[in-house]
Scaffold this motif. Structure first.
Motif, PDB file in Angstrom:
ATOM      1  N   ASP A  27       0.853  -1.188   0.000  1.00 20.73           N
ATOM      2  CA  ASP A  27       0.000   0.000   0.000  1.00 20.73           C
ATOM      3  C   ASP A  27       0.893   1.244   0.000  1.00 20.73           C
ATOM      4  OD1 ASP A  27      -2.336  -1.459   0.038  1.00 20.73           O
ATOM      5  OD2 ASP A  27      -2.346  -1.611   2.234  1.00 20.73           O
ATOM      6  N   CYS A  28       0.698   2.105  -1.014  1.00 23.54           N
ATOM      7  CA  CYS A  28       1.541   3.293  -1.188  1.00 23.54           C
ATOM      8  C   CYS A  28       0.664   4.530  -1.332  1.00 23.54           C
ATOM      9  CB  CYS A  28       2.437   3.149  -2.423  1.00 23.54           C
ATOM     10  SG  CYS A  28       3.452   1.656  -2.430  1.00 23.54           S
ATOM     11  N   VAL A  29       1.316   5.693  -1.187  1.00 22.94           N
ATOM     12  CA  VAL A  29       0.652   6.981  -1.390  1.00 22.94           C
ATOM     13  C   VAL A  29       1.516   7.782  -2.375  1.00 22.94           C
ATOM     14  CG1 VAL A  29      -0.169   9.112  -0.333  1.00 22.94           C
ATOM     15  CG2 VAL A  29      -0.347   6.943   0.914  1.00 22.94           C
ATOM     16  N   THR A  30       0.916   8.289  -3.440  1.00 24.26           N
ATOM     17  CA  THR A  30       1.662   9.001  -4.488  1.00 24.26           C
ATOM     18  C   THR A  30       1.990  10.427  -4.051  1.00 24.26           C
ATOM     19  OG1 THR A  30      -0.326   9.832  -5.575  1.00 24.26           O
ATOM     20  CG2 THR A  30       0.448   7.647  -6.214  1.00 24.26           C
ATOM     21  N   HIS A  31       2.726  11.109  -4.908  1.00 25.67           N
ATOM     22  CA  HIS A  31       3.088  12.510  -4.675  1.00 25.67           C
ATOM     23  C   HIS A  31       1.848  13.405  -4.603  1.00 25.67           C
ATOM     24  CE1 HIS A  31       5.517  16.117  -4.795  1.00 25.67           C
ATOM     25  NE2 HIS A  31       4.813  16.562  -5.838  1.00 25.67           N
ATOM     26  N   GLN A  32       0.740  12.966  -5.228  1.00 26.28           N
ATOM     27  CA  GLN A  32      -0.504  13.737  -5.217  1.00 26.28           C
ATOM     28  C   GLN A  32      -1.358  13.426  -3.996  1.00 26.28           C
ATOM     29  OE1 GLN A  32      -1.311  11.837  -8.913  1.00 26.28           O
ATOM     30  NE2 GLN A  32      -1.355  13.796 -10.039  1.00 26.28           N
ATOM     31  N   GLY A  33      -0.893  12.480  -3.137  1.00 25.71           N
ATOM     32  CA  GLY A  33      -1.674  12.100  -1.972  1.00 25.71           C
ATOM     33  C   GLY A  33      -2.740  11.082  -2.263  1.00 25.71           C
ATOM     34  N   ILE A  34      -2.636  10.363  -3.358  1.00 26.50           N
ATOM     35  CA  ILE A  34      -3.647   9.375  -3.748  1.00 26.50           C
ATOM     36  C   ILE A  34      -3.152   7.998  -3.323  1.00 26.50           C
ATOM     37  CG2 ILE A  34      -4.861   8.343  -5.695  1.00 26.50           C
ATOM     38  CD1 ILE A  34      -4.445  11.000  -7.155  1.00 26.50           C
ATOM     39  N   PRO A  35      -3.942   7.272  -2.524  1.00 22.10           N
ATOM     40  CA  PRO A  35      -3.521   5.937  -2.092  1.00 22.10           C
ATOM     41  C   PRO A  35      -3.642   4.931  -3.228  1.00 22.10           C
ATOM     42  CG  PRO A  35      -5.699   6.449  -1.217  1.00 22.10           C
ATOM     43  CD  PRO A  35      -5.226   7.688  -1.908  1.00 22.10           C
ATOM     44  N   LEU A  36      -2.609   4.088  -3.361  1.00 20.21           N
ATOM     45  CA  LEU A  36      -2.578   3.052  -4.379  1.00 20.21           C
ATOM     46  C   LEU A  36      -2.060   1.767  -3.755  1.00 20.21           C
ATOM     47  CD1 LEU A  36      -0.992   4.945  -7.416  1.00 20.21           C
ATOM     48  CD2 LEU A  36      -3.414   4.457  -7.054  1.00 20.21           C
TER      49      LEU A  36
END
Length: 504
Positions: free
Chosen positions: A84-93
């Motif tokens: 589970d990661c969070v992108t530079h835009q703050g979107i969880p992926l």
């Protein structure tokens, strides 16, 4: 000791030696490494004091009870990534992938792996997952969703580069790292794809509509061709039927048609003969009547045109000659008028000078007489009245002389003014011909002279200018002043006043 016993002992000894050798000899398989501890032997590429020896791909002797031998598998291993990661835009992926790894083939990697995983080889996938999960979260945090979707190779390369050092410390190498799937719990990727999906759907609908249109057009064209083929077939059948009917009718009317054709041929031949006769007569008329008449008419028309051109040329030459003569006569008249004006101007100037000298002499004489009489009156008071009377008479005489001189000089002044303005008078008189573009004179230069003389003398512009000059001169002529009365009471005589002559 018998030979049999000896042979048995020898065989037993050999069997014991073989058994001992098998017990002490260890061979490493291609996919494993033997880690032998309890030996002071040095392994190539490994620092001294490690305390164990590594054997790969060959056999070695091991002393039972003195050295311990353990196997380290060099097979491939894999671990599934579910991070589970969070992108530079703050979107969880959620990033899913797989890492395929193994222990390195060199002795340093084997030694590192042996120290860490020799008795815990089943824990290798879990440890590798932890390493990759941490680095993957860090790398995804610096990327956007668009970057991850459009360039997965970039994500894979950065992850492998970030984990390379740690994997090397563990004695492991990564054979393959694949990102299988990027899950989007928030639906961002789906929403990002919706405009493209809509465009694709639109293009698909347009393509389907175009295909339906082309199919419909093809069907309609096929129906039209079928109808056309049916029509052509029916037309051909009707034509064939008409030909059959015509052939039957022709067969029925063969006899009457043959007779009518024969009569028609006779009529055609007679008509041809009549046409040839008419053509012969027409050609005869052309040769006998029309061509001579055309020749005579052409001759008459040509002569008339030649005469007309000759008359036009003669008239143009005569007009040009008259125009040149008129121009020459005008130049001559202008030159003569300028000469006369200069002569008149000279005569006027001479007469005016003589008149001015005469007037000045008479004025000087009158002044001298007045002075003499004044002196005489002062000397002799008895002759005062007579001197005053004589002085008055002298002044009256001088005034009359000046008036007569002015009247006499008026013509000279007018002549002088006319002489000075004579070119303007001639130009004004010639202005009557300013709007005339072409003028034809029948009597040549004499007619031109008469027309200029009439323009200057018979109420023309030049005569009007001369009359204006005369009127101006008559208005400028002074009126003589009557002599002053002589006083009788013995007072001093009146002082005389000189009247200037204007226009001198």
């Amino acid at each position: 000791m018998s030979v049999g016993v000896l042979a048995g002992i020898v065989v037993g000894a050999i069997a014991a030696a073989i058994g001992l050798f098998k017990l002490m000899w260890r061979v490493a398989e291609p996919n494993e490494a033997l880690v032998i501890s309890g030996s002071a032997h040095k392994t190539e590429g490994i620092a001294e004091g490690m305390g164990f020896r590594i054997v790969t791909g060959r056999g070695t002797m091991v002393l039972p009870g003195v050295q311990a031998v353990r196997k380290l598998s060099l097979d491939l291993n894999e671990t599934q990534l579910n991070v589970d990661c969070v992108t530079h835009q703050g979107i969880p992926l959620r990033v899913k992938g797989v890492v395929i790894f193994k222990i390195g083939d060199d002795f340093v990697s084997i030694a590192n792996a042996a120290r860490r995983f020799l008795d815990q080889q089943k824990m290798m996938p879990e440890r590798v997952h932890i390493v990759f999960a941490g680095h993957l979260r860090s790398i995804v945090g610096g990327l956007t969703v668009e970057d991850m979707i459009r360039d997965r190779e970039k994500l894979t390369g950065q992850t492998r580069a970030a984990c390379g050092t740690e994997m090397e410390k563990l004695g492991l190498i990564v054979d393959s790292l694949q990102i299988h799937e990027i899950e989007d719990p928030t639906g961002y990727i789906k929403n990002l794809a919706m405009p493209h999906a809509a465009a694709v759907q639109r293009d698909a609908r347009i393509a389907q509509a175009d295909a339906n249109l082309r199919a419909t057009e093809a069907e309609q064209a096929a129906f039209a061709r079928m109808s056309e083929a049916t029509r052509d077939s029916e037309i051909l059948q009707a034509g064939y039927q008409a030909e059959r009917d015509k052939a039957a009718a022709t067969a029925r009317q063969a006899g009457p048609l043959s007779e009518a054709a024969a009569r028609q041929e006779v009529v055609v031949q007679e008509t041809r003969v009549a046409e040839l006769e008419a053509q012969r007569r027409e050609q005869q008329l052309q040769a006998d009547v029309r061509k001579p008449a055309d020749a005579a008419a052409y001759e008459t028309r040509t002569r008339a045109e030649a005469d007309r051109d000759a008359r036009i040329s003669a008239a143009q030459a005569k007009a040009k000659e008259t125009e040149l003569a008129a121009a020459a006569e005008a130049t001559r008249v202008t030159t003569a008028a300028a000469a006369d004006a200069k002569a008149t101007e000279a005569r006027g100037l001479a007469a005016a000078t003589a008149t001015r000298a005469t007037g000045e002499a008479e004025a000087a004489a009158t002044q001298a007489k007045g002075l003499a009489e004044a002196a005489s009156a002062q000397a002799n008071g008895l002759a005062l009245a007579e001197a005053a009377k004589a002085k008055g008479l002298a002044e009256a005489t001088a005034i009359k002389a000046r008036a007569a001189a002015l009247a006499e000089n008026q013509e000279a002044v007018v002549a002088q003014q006319l002489a000075e303005n004579w070119p303007a008078i001639v130009e004004a008189g010639a202005g009557a011909f300013g709007n005339v573009e072409h003028m034809i004179l029948l009597n040549g230069a004499e007619g031109m002279s008469e027309m200029f003389a009439k323009a200057l003398t018979m109420g023309g512009t030049g005569l009007g200018l001369a009359r204006q000059l005369l009127s101006t001169m008559s208005q400028s002529t002074p009126t003589p002043t009557p002599p002053a009365e002589t006083p009788t009471n013995g007072s001093s005589p009146a002082t005389s006043h000189q009247i200037p002559i204007q226009g001198a």
